[in-house]
Design an enzyme around this catalytic site. Structure first.
Site, PDB file in Angstrom:
ATOM      1  N   ASP A   9     -33.161  -8.782 -89.895  1.00 16.66           N
ATOM      2  CA  ASP A   9     -33.908  -9.372 -88.664  1.00 16.66           C
ATOM      3  C   ASP A   9     -34.763  -8.165 -88.152  1.00 16.66           C
ATOM      4  O   ASP A   9     -33.871  -7.267 -87.727  1.00 16.66           O
ATOM      5  CB  ASP A   9     -33.118 -10.154 -87.855  1.00 16.66           C
ATOM      6  CG  ASP A   9     -33.963 -11.139 -86.886  1.00 16.66           C
ATOM      7  OD1 ASP A   9     -34.529 -12.168 -87.540  1.00 16.66           O
ATOM      8  OD2 ASP A   9     -34.083 -10.624 -85.807  1.00 16.66           O
ATOM      9  N   ASP A  54     -39.455 -13.500 -88.710  1.00 13.23           N
ATOM     10  CA  ASP A  54     -39.158 -12.294 -89.067  1.00 13.23           C
ATOM     11  C   ASP A  54     -37.799 -12.057 -89.860  1.00 13.23           C
ATOM     12  O   ASP A  54     -37.292 -10.881 -89.893  1.00 13.23           O
ATOM     13  CB  ASP A  54     -39.118 -11.567 -87.578  1.00 13.23           C
ATOM     14  CG  ASP A  54     -37.937 -11.990 -87.018  1.00 13.23           C
ATOM     15  OD1 ASP A  54     -37.492 -13.138 -87.049  1.00 13.23           O
ATOM     16  OD2 ASP A  54     -37.435 -11.276 -85.864  1.00 13.23           O
TER      17      ASP A  54
END
Length: 511
Positions: free
Chosen positions: A390, A433
């Site tokens: 992430d 993301d």
């Protein structure tokens, strides 16, 4: 661009060659069938022609025998005073035939009747005298038989001319004629002689024998007692010259006629045309029965292939060869096109699969591909680890720099992560993301060192085009597969990811 392999090209050519060979074999079979059909048809036509021609000869002979029988009926149905009208009756008969040369009345005369018989016949033929020619001896006038046997003496003849008049008064003293007379009395039917040299051809013994005699008995009315015999003089070559000597396609036919009857053993050949000796083909014989005599009508044909048959075979073979070549070409084109279409479909399928399973922004695998490949690893029970990555504070990045810059950062992050992975590792963008990696590394210690190094190196990347002071960091959670389901595995990896974030981000947690 042609992407077919040499092996595939050979395969296509092999199919075309098989099609050509199959067509060629089929062509040879058809050509063989046509050839055998032509041969069988020629044989069948030859057999039919032979049988038909033999029957024609028999009909011609039997027709002349019936004419001779009409002459015999004249003597059977009339009394001696009317017999002088025989010439008038015979003229009508001989006008209808070319092969029957003469009709001769051989009256039965006993020795005691000879003088009166001679006197009676001299009323019409003044020089009439009976005579015979014993075998191997000269002509002898008068009666010479023993045992007072009756004689059958030539008493009338038609047509009346110098040649035929020589036969008047003749009676036979030979055993052969006696046997013929006995046969006609016994059977009541005509009897045919073997071949003879015709009186009408003169006395030259070098001339071929071209005739025969037909003896037709004349009985007393209602009795089995012989009145005499009507002899028909026949030129047999007239029959044989009417036989067809060529087939329907112009091939020559050799013809030979052999007499199978008695007294013909020494010289049985009645007729033989020029083609008989010249031809080397197969022969066929038809035997016809003519009362007490049999003739073998033999035919010989030229078995060489006619020009028409050769042309037809060449046409059949050429057409088959052309069709085989066209078939091979069509197969070649068809398989090439089929292969081209298959390759095109394969490329399009791969392109579609690429589009379906690729993230359009980062060009790495998407969530759909992740579900398929992760499920495949689990179903095959492969050893792997699931890594969830992430981008830290990505929402703030979007808020500060905008979504365009945020997208550019995601693309660069994807490039960086892909460069750091092992060759067999697979990178996915799960959404936003968040990235995932399916890695072959399952050693937790090595995996932890490897991923933490990725985190450290990520912070060293320069982003001068965005902000010289900007630093991008990653939080990572990694879980080694231990036989659980994909959902359980992902939940554990997510928990480890959150653990990394709680620890201050820019760190990897592995379990």
């Amino acid at each position: 661009m042609n992407t077919s392999t040499p092996f595939e090209g050979k395969g296509v050519r092999r199919y075309a060659a098989v099609a050509f060979i199959f067509g060629l074999v089929l062509t040879l079979l058809v050509t063989h069938f046509v050839y055998t059909g032509q041969k069988d048809l020629a044989e069948s036509n030859f057999e039919f022609m032979a049988k038909n021609q033999a029957e024609n000869i028999k009909e011609l002979v039997m027709l002349d025998v019936s004419f001779i029988g009409a002459g015999a009926s004249f003597y059977h149905a009339t009394e001696p005073p009317a017999w002088d009208n025989f010439s008038t009756f015979a003229r009508a008969i001989l006008d209808d035939t070319k092969s029957l040369l003469a009709l001769q009345w051989m009256k039965k005369v006993y020795p005691e009747q000879i003088e009166s018989h001679i006197m009676r016949v001299r009323g019409r033929f003044p020089n009439y005298q009976i005579y015979t020619v014993p075998k191997g001896q000269p002509l002898v006038e008068g009666y010479i038989l023993e045992n007072d046997e009756p004689i059958f003496v030539a008493s009338d003849i038609y047509p009346v001319n110098e040649t035929n008049l020589r036969a008047l008064g003749y009676y036979s003293s030979r055993e052969r004629v006696r046997r013929v007379i006995e046969s006609t009395i016994k059977t009541g039917q005509p009897s045919l002689s073997d071949k003879i040299r015709l009186l009408q051809d003169g006395f030259d013994r070098s001339l071929p024998k071209q005739g025969m005699l037909v003896y037709h008995p004349v009985f007393e009315v209602g009795q089995n007692k012989l009145r005499g015999v009507v002899i028909g003089v026949i030129r047999t070559t007239v029959y044989f010259e009417q036989v067809v000597t060529r087939t329907s396609i112009g091939k020559e036919i050799g013809i030979q006629v052999r007499d199978l009857g008695f007294d013909a053993e020494d010289d049985p050949i009645l007729y033989r045309n020029e083609a008989w000796e010249r031809l080397e083909g197969e022969s066929l014989a038809e035997v016809i029965t003519l009362y007490d005599r049999q003739w073998s009508i033999e035919f010989k044909r030229d078995t060489s292939m006619s020009t028409a048959d050769q042309v037809s075979l060449i046409v059949v073979f050429s057409c088959g060869l052309i069709i085989s070549t066209l078939a091979a070409y069509i197969v070649l084109i068809m398989f090439r096109e089929q292969r081209r279409l298959a390759m095109l479909v394969s490329r399009r399928t791969k392109d579609l699969q690429y589009l379906v399973e690729r993230d359009p922004l980062t060009e790495v695998y998407n969530r759909r591909a992740f579900n398929r490949l992760a499920g495949h690893h689990i179903s095959c029970n492969k050893s792997f680890s699931l890594i969830i990555i992430d981008v830290d504070n990505f929402k703030l990045i979007n808020d500060k720099y905008g979504h365009v810059v945020g997208d550019e950062i995601l693309k660069q992050v994807a490039v960086y992560i892909r460069e750091q992975l092992y060759p067999d590792d697979l990178l996915f963008r799960l959404g936003g993301d968040e990235f995932a990696v399916i890695s072959r590394s399952v050693d937790k210690q090595l995996l932890s060192e490897y991923l933490n190094k990725v985190c450290v190196e990520m912070t060293k990347i320069s982003w001068n085009s965005i902000d010289p002071n900007f630093v991008c960091s990653l939080s990572i959670g990694a879980s080694v597969f231990q036989g659980e389901s994909l959902e359980v595995l992902m939940n554990r990896a997510d928990e480890l990811l959150y653990m990394s974030k709680k620890k201050g981000r820019n760190i990897a947690s592995v379990a």
